[in-house]
Design a protein around this motif. Structure first.
Motif, short mmCIF file in Angstrom:
data_model
loop_
_atom_site.label_atom_id
_atom_site.label_comp_id
_atom_site.label_asym_id
_atom_site.label_seq_id
_atom_site.Cartn_x
_atom_site.Cartn_y
_atom_site.Cartn_z
N UNK A 345 2.50 5.25 -14.84
CA UNK A 345 2.10 6.20 -13.81
C UNK A 345 0.87 5.59 -13.15
N UNK A 346 1.06 5.03 -11.95
CA UNK A 346 0.00 4.30 -11.24
C UNK A 346 -0.54 5.16 -10.11
N UNK A 347 -1.85 5.40 -10.13
CA UNK A 347 -2.50 6.21 -9.10
C UNK A 347 -3.52 5.36 -8.36
N UNK A 348 -3.61 5.56 -7.05
CA UNK A 348 -4.54 4.79 -6.25
C UNK A 348 -5.20 5.59 -5.16
N UNK A 349 -6.43 5.22 -4.83
CA UNK A 349 -7.18 5.82 -3.73
C UNK A 349 -7.62 4.67 -2.82
N UNK A 350 -7.18 4.71 -1.56
CA UNK A 350 -7.38 3.59 -0.64
C UNK A 350 -6.88 2.29 -1.27
N UNK A 351 -5.66 2.33 -1.71
CA UNK A 351 -5.00 1.20 -2.37
C UNK A 351 -3.77 0.83 -1.53
N UNK A 352 -3.71 -0.42 -1.06
CA UNK A 352 -2.66 -0.83 -0.14
C UNK A 352 -1.26 -0.66 -0.70
N UNK A 353 -1.08 -0.84 -2.01
CA UNK A 353 0.25 -0.74 -2.61
C UNK A 353 0.54 0.65 -3.16
N UNK A 354 -0.42 1.57 -3.04
CA UNK A 354 -0.23 2.93 -3.57
C UNK A 354 -0.57 3.95 -2.49
N UNK A 355 0.32 4.05 -1.50
CA UNK A 355 0.17 5.02 -0.43
C UNK A 355 -0.83 4.60 0.63
N UNK A 356 -1.04 5.48 1.61
CA UNK A 356 -2.03 5.21 2.64
C UNK A 356 -1.60 4.14 3.61
N UNK A 357 -2.58 3.43 4.15
CA UNK A 357 -2.36 2.41 5.17
C UNK A 357 -2.38 1.04 4.49
N UNK A 358 -1.26 0.38 4.45
CA UNK A 358 -1.15 -0.90 3.74
C UNK A 358 -2.10 -1.95 4.30
N UNK A 359 -2.28 -1.97 5.62
CA UNK A 359 -2.98 -3.07 6.28
C UNK A 359 -4.45 -3.15 5.91
N UNK A 360 -5.18 -2.02 5.88
CA UNK A 360 -6.63 -2.13 5.70
C UNK A 360 -7.20 -1.17 4.66
N UNK A 361 -6.40 -0.69 3.72
CA UNK A 361 -6.94 0.16 2.66
C UNK A 361 -8.01 -0.54 1.84
N UNK A 362 -7.85 -1.85 1.60
CA UNK A 362 -8.82 -2.60 0.80
C UNK A 362 -9.99 -3.10 1.65
N UNK A 363 -10.00 -2.77 2.94
CA UNK A 363 -11.12 -3.14 3.82
C UNK A 363 -11.78 -1.86 4.34
N UNK A 364 -11.47 -1.45 5.56
CA UNK A 364 -12.08 -0.26 6.15
C UNK A 364 -11.82 0.98 5.31
N UNK A 365 -10.57 1.16 4.87
CA UNK A 365 -10.22 2.34 4.09
C UNK A 365 -10.22 3.60 4.93
N UNK A 366 -10.04 4.72 4.28
CA UNK A 366 -9.96 6.01 4.96
C UNK A 366 -10.75 7.05 4.14
N UNK A 367 -11.87 7.56 4.68
CA UNK A 367 -12.66 8.54 3.93
C UNK A 367 -11.92 9.85 3.68
N UNK A 368 -10.86 10.11 4.46
CA UNK A 368 -10.07 11.34 4.28
C UNK A 368 -8.81 11.10 3.44
N UNK A 369 -8.72 9.93 2.84
CA UNK A 369 -7.54 9.62 2.03
C UNK A 369 -7.50 10.51 0.79
#
Length: 383
Positions: A345-369
């Motif tokens: 069971x893999x959970x991620x917050x601003x993680x490119x391979x776990x939901x969100x925006x693949x392109x820049x989750x590990x850079x800019x990220x999203x404060x509302x993620x």
């Protein structure tokens, strides 16, 4: 920077040449070559919280990877190679590792080719199928093209390496590095070149075997647009302990990338790539990880062992406007003969391979993620 590249590279190769020529050789010659072939076939089921269509159909089960391993030895020189075939969507065929080696004696060896970069806890800084956050930054199970010397002492173990570049599949004057690779490397308009690595490990404890280590790497980043050379570095402190059926891995690292990009291009993030797709990563960050596991032997027909684990990672980005990234994986590895099954069971917050925006989750990220999760079962037959 250019003087650093030329002088350090020359000194390093002279050192290794002298080492090979002067070291007492005790390896016995072989009359006949030894060849061993192995591999694995894996399938994967996953159900992701951010994929509505997938949830409606109860997840997907399909092909993951087929790999072939070759090991050969003749007159003291040996080969270790692994080729993997993923689906086209994940990069297709890739060489994970492929190097030639030689043992000077029972404790010292040299490896040349596509070999594992000596940085941090190895072979893995994790227990689960997804690895830890370090993998997605190119700092776990990374393999590059170069030469490595390893000493395996009873108390101290140390690694020294020089890597000319990451896996290079395109040899044009200004061609970008291919994203079809197993481990993450700098890509896009920058290329990793002329990297030095050093790692030392202090081993102690009998009942509780401990490995306390420190890793460092420094290399250049060549920009295809400006024809200028920047640099990057990484430093890590790490500790691993195994006691009875418990295993604990703890690591703290800092990394910085300083490319000389074309005017107008941000230097706050870099492009990294693997599995056929690039994404952006913060140029400067700290990363902390903690992974723990417990083995439980069982006798359930073919099932002989259950390894329960929880692996956590936190990426602190130095640029204040970037949002940090997190990852946590809880699961169990089920061993049944040659079949190994990871249930995660893999959970991620601003993680490119776990939901969100693949392109820049590990850079800019999203404060509302929000936290996203993936339930995953990887079933593999290893031979």
């Amino acid at each position: 920077m250019r003087s650093f590249q030329n002088s350090s590279r020359s000194r390093f190769f002279l050192f290794l040449f002298a080492l090979v020529m002067l070291y007492p050789v005790t390896t016995r010659s072989q009359d006949e070559p030894e060849i061993a072939v192995g591999g694995a076939l894996r399938y994967n089921y996953n159900l992701s919280s951010w994929k509505e269509g997938q949830k409606n159909r109860g997840g997907d089960f399909g092909y993951d990877m087929f790999r072939v391993n070759f090991n050969a030895k003749y007159k003291g020189v040996y080969l270790n190679a692994e080729y993997r075939l993923y689906s086209n969507a994940f990069g297709g065929g890739v060489m994970k590792q492929g190097w030639m080696g030689y043992w000077f004696n029972e404790t010292d060896e040299i490896q040349v080719g596509l070999t594992q970069v000596p940085f941090g806890i190895q072979q893995y800084n994790s227990h689960n199928w997804f690895f830890n956050l370090t993998y997605y930054m190119g700092l776990e199970d990374d393999h590059d093209m170069g030469i490595k010397y390893v000493h395996y002492g009873d108390t101290f173990e140390y690694h020294l390496a020089f890597f000319k570049n990451s896996e290079e599949l395109r040899f044009g004057s200004e061609t970008e590095s291919s994203p079809s690779r197993y481990s993450y490397d700098v890509a896009g308009r920058n290329k990793e070149i002329n990297q030095l690595n050093g790692k030392i490990i202090y081993k102690f404890g009998e009942q509780a075997a401990s490995r306390l280590g420190f890793s460092a790497q420094y290399g250049a980043l060549y920009n295809l647009d400006t024809k200028e050379t920047g640099d990057h570095y990484g430093l890590a402190a790490h500790y691993e302990i195994t006691h009875n059926r418990w295993n604990l891995k703890a690591q703290a690292l800092t990394a910085s990338h300083n490319p000389v990009n074309a005017p107008g291009e941000s230097r706050d993030e870099i492009t990294m790539a693997a599995y056929g797709a690039p994404y952006q990563v913060a140029a400067d960050f700290e990363l902390y990880s903690l992974a723990i596991s417990r083995n439980i032997p069982v006798n359930w027909g073919p099932v002989s062992n259950l390894e329960f684990y929880n692996d956590f990672g936190f990426m602190k980005k130095r640029k204040n406007s970037f949002t940090d990234s997190f990852m946590n994986v809880s699961g169990v590895l089920v061993t049944a003969g040659h079949i190994y099954t990871y249930i995660d069971y893999a959970a991620g917050y601003n993680h490119s391979w776990l939901g969100g925006n693949f392109v820049d989750d590990f850079a800019l990220g999203n404060p509302d993620a929000k936290w996203e999760a993936r339930f995953n079962i990887n079933l593999g037959y290893y031979f």
